[in-house]
Scaffold this motif. Structure first.
Motif, PDB file in Angstrom:
ATOM      1  N   LEU A   1      42.642  33.569  32.507  1.00  0.00           N
ATOM      2  CA  LEU A   1      43.739  33.775  33.447  1.00  0.00           C
ATOM      3  C   LEU A   1      44.944  32.947  33.019  1.00  0.00           C
ATOM      4  O   LEU A   1      44.847  31.725  32.845  1.00  0.00           O
ATOM      5  CB  LEU A   1      43.287  33.375  34.850  1.00  0.00           C
TER       6      LEU A   1
ATOM      7  N   VAL B   1      44.390  38.037  31.241  1.00  0.00           N
ATOM      8  CA  VAL B   1      44.948  38.635  32.457  1.00  0.00           C
ATOM      9  C   VAL B   1      46.051  37.742  33.013  1.00  0.00           C
ATOM     10  O   VAL B   1      45.890  36.527  33.103  1.00  0.00           O
ATOM     11  CB  VAL B   1      43.851  38.838  33.535  1.00  0.00           C
ATOM     12  N   ASP B   2      47.164  38.358  33.394  1.00  0.00           N
ATOM     13  CA  ASP B   2      48.258  37.640  34.047  1.00  0.00           C
ATOM     14  C   ASP B   2      47.940  37.551  35.537  1.00  0.00           C
ATOM     15  O   ASP B   2      47.812  38.575  36.217  1.00  0.00           O
ATOM     16  CB  ASP B   2      49.570  38.394  33.833  1.00  0.00           C
ATOM     17  N   VAL B   3      47.826  36.340  36.050  1.00  0.00           N
ATOM     18  CA  VAL B   3      47.431  36.142  37.445  1.00  0.00           C
ATOM     19  C   VAL B   3      48.442  36.735  38.412  1.00  0.00           C
ATOM     20  O   VAL B   3      48.071  37.174  39.510  1.00  0.00           O
ATOM     21  CB  VAL B   3      47.221  34.635  37.738  1.00  0.00           C
TER      22      VAL B   3
ATOM     23  N   GLY C   1      48.863  41.016  37.047  1.00  0.00           N
ATOM     24  CA  GLY C   1      47.599  41.736  37.120  1.00  0.00           C
ATOM     25  C   GLY C   1      47.569  42.999  36.281  1.00  0.00           C
ATOM     26  O   GLY C   1      48.247  43.121  35.258  1.00  0.00           O
TER      27      GLY C   1
ATOM     28  N   GLU D   1      47.768  47.235  36.945  1.00  0.00           N
ATOM     29  CA  GLU D   1      47.940  48.350  37.885  1.00  0.00           C
ATOM     30  C   GLU D   1      46.788  49.341  37.787  1.00  0.00           C
ATOM     31  O   GLU D   1      46.313  49.863  38.791  1.00  0.00           O
ATOM     32  CB  GLU D   1      49.273  49.065  37.598  1.00  0.00           C
TER      33      GLU D   1
ATOM     34  N   PHE E   1      48.648  36.838  44.018  1.00  0.00           N
ATOM     35  CA  PHE E   1      47.759  37.516  43.069  1.00  0.00           C
ATOM     36  C   PHE E   1      48.253  38.934  42.790  1.00  0.00           C
ATOM     37  O   PHE E   1      48.573  39.694  43.701  1.00  0.00           O
ATOM     38  CB  PHE E   1      46.326  37.575  43.606  1.00  0.00           C
ATOM     39  N   GLY E   2      48.280  39.266  41.495  1.00  0.00           N
ATOM     40  CA  GLY E   2      48.726  40.584  41.083  1.00  0.00           C
ATOM     41  C   GLY E   2      47.691  41.651  41.368  1.00  0.00           C
ATOM     42  O   GLY E   2      46.558  41.364  41.788  1.00  0.00           O
TER      43      GLY E   2
ATOM     44  N   ASN F   1      44.721  43.967  41.407  1.00  0.00           N
ATOM     45  CA  ASN F   1      43.346  43.974  40.877  1.00  0.00           C
ATOM     46  C   ASN F   1      42.884  42.645  40.277  1.00  0.00           C
ATOM     47  O   ASN F   1      41.791  42.590  39.696  1.00  0.00           O
ATOM     48  CB  ASN F   1      43.177  45.079  39.824  1.00  0.00           C
ATOM     49  N   VAL F   2      43.667  41.573  40.400  1.00  0.00           N
ATOM     50  CA  VAL F   2      43.270  40.301  39.789  1.00  0.00           C
ATOM     51  C   VAL F   2      41.965  39.783  40.379  1.00  0.00           C
ATOM     52  O   VAL F   2      41.042  39.391  39.644  1.00  0.00           O
ATOM     53  CB  VAL F   2      44.388  39.246  39.930  1.00  0.00           C
TER      54      VAL F   2
ATOM     55  N   CYS G   1      38.412  39.399  38.343  1.00  0.00           N
ATOM     56  CA  CYS G   1      37.764  38.089  38.236  1.00  0.00           C
ATOM     57  C   CYS G   1      36.362  38.092  38.849  1.00  0.00           C
ATOM     58  O   CYS G   1      35.468  37.386  38.368  1.00  0.00           O
ATOM     59  CB  CYS G   1      38.628  37.015  38.911  1.00  0.00           C
TER      60      CYS G   1
END
Length: 348
Positions: free
Chosen positions: A6, A38-40, A43, A45, A83-84, A86-87, A91
């Motif tokens: 993350l 993954v970008d926290v 996220g 799309e 949180f983006g 689906n983050v 996780c």
């Protein structure tokens, strides 16, 4: 193992986090793990058919995350939640999340607390010790209680403070820095009243609380503490200025010596203070503590970092290398001790 690395986020250290995350993700894949980046905040799309694929282009994922930087301000203004897309779901599918985050909303305990509620194992210490260590004013008080030497200082509030350091029993030169900042952003060494007032104004532009403390003019060191073991000390000697953001992340801007050229007695003393400092803040798993030392051997702990940088020039990987732990093995070790803390089994 299926691992989410993350990174990103919204702090002033977003770019550093992306570099850390990219390197960690590559290293874990070298070790045979199915790691994804993954970008926290942004996220994903749309979720891929296989979330943790055998073949994965880490650099491409990193470039995609970097490309979001230009939209960061706009999305922050439009969206309420951190949180983006689906983050949390992503996780929850991982066996562990490697937190390659730095700064606010990453290193301050908020994500750690959320993950605890969702039952998501993650690397590093828990939410309370993260929050305490992030606040330099609070951590300074804990250091004092536990007998860890730290520079004399005070926390100032933007709404109510004196512009005269003598009112707080302090004398120039001084260090002025944001209370919860990271990567030495907004840190100023001031020698006169005019510089002091300018530094306060600049530091308050980062956040509403600022630390003002005595300036320790000496050698600078850092000590990693991993699973309650102090790693070899590294000395940091910037070629120009002090160890600010540029000198931390620009290759060749500092001379870093590990193990540091210190007597056995001084080395042991600093390592003992590092372990004590980690215990004072109740940090579990791993961290890195920064020190200054005067010519007469008196040493002062400046702060603790609960998610140390994992870039190519970062200090903890250099300290690990000094005792024969290469970068991929260090990443794996940090996961192992974190899973042990969460009471989770691991497959190596």
């Amino acid at each position: 193992m299926n691992i989410v690395v993350l990174a990103g986020g919204t702090s002033s250290e977003r770019d550093v986090s992306i570099v850390s995350g990219t390197n960690v993700c590559k290293a874990l894949r070298e070790k045979g793990h199915y790691a994804i980046l993954v970008d926290v905040f942004f996220g994903m799309e749309q979720l891929p058919e296989i979330l943790f694929p055998k073949a994965y282009d880490v650099e491409r994922a990193a470039e995609d995350i970097k490309s979001r930087n230009e939209n960061l301000k706009q999305v922050r203004a439009e969206r309420r939640k951190f949180f983006g897309p689906n983050v949390i779901e992503i996780c929850q599918e991982a066996e562990v999340v490697f937190l390659a985050l730095h700064g606010a909303n990453g290193e301050d305990g908020k994500i750690q607390a959320a993950f605890d509620l969702f039952g998501i194992p993650y690397t590093g210490t828990g939410y309370l010790s993260s929050a305490i260590a992030m606040d330099k004013g609070v951590s300074k008080k804990f250091f004092e209680i536990y007998g860890v030497p730290t520079p004399k200082g005070i926390t100032l509030d933007k709404k109510n403070y004196s512009g005269n350091p003598a009112d707080y029993g302090l004398e120039l030169p001084l260090v002025v820095k944001p209370c919860c900042g990271g990567s030495s952003l907004g840190v100023y060494i001031v020698n006169d009243q005019a510089e002091y007032e300018d530094a306060l104004k600049a530091a308050f532009s980062y956040e509403s609380e600022v630390i003002v403390e005595e300036y320790i003019n000496g050698r600078e060191f850092s000590v990693g503490v991993v699973d309650e073991e102090a790693y070899p000390i590294i000395e940091i000697a910037p070629i120009e200025g002090f160890y600010d953001y540029t000198n931390k992340y620009k290759p060749g801007s500092t001379v870093e010596t590990c193990p540091a050229d210190l007597s056995t007695e001084l080395s042991q003393k600093m390592q003992e203070y590092a372990i004590l400092g980690a215990r004072a803040l109740n940090i579990e798993g791993y961290c890195r503590l920064d020190f200054m030392m005067l010519e007469d051997g008196r040493m002062y702990c400046l702060e603790a970092n609960t998610l140390p940088g994992m870039t190519p020039t970062s200090l903890l990987p250099q300290e690990a290398q000094a005792i024969g732990i290469d970068y991929p093995s260090l990443c794996e070790k940090l996961i192992q001790i974190s899973l042990d803390r969460h009471g989770k089994t691991h497959s190596w």
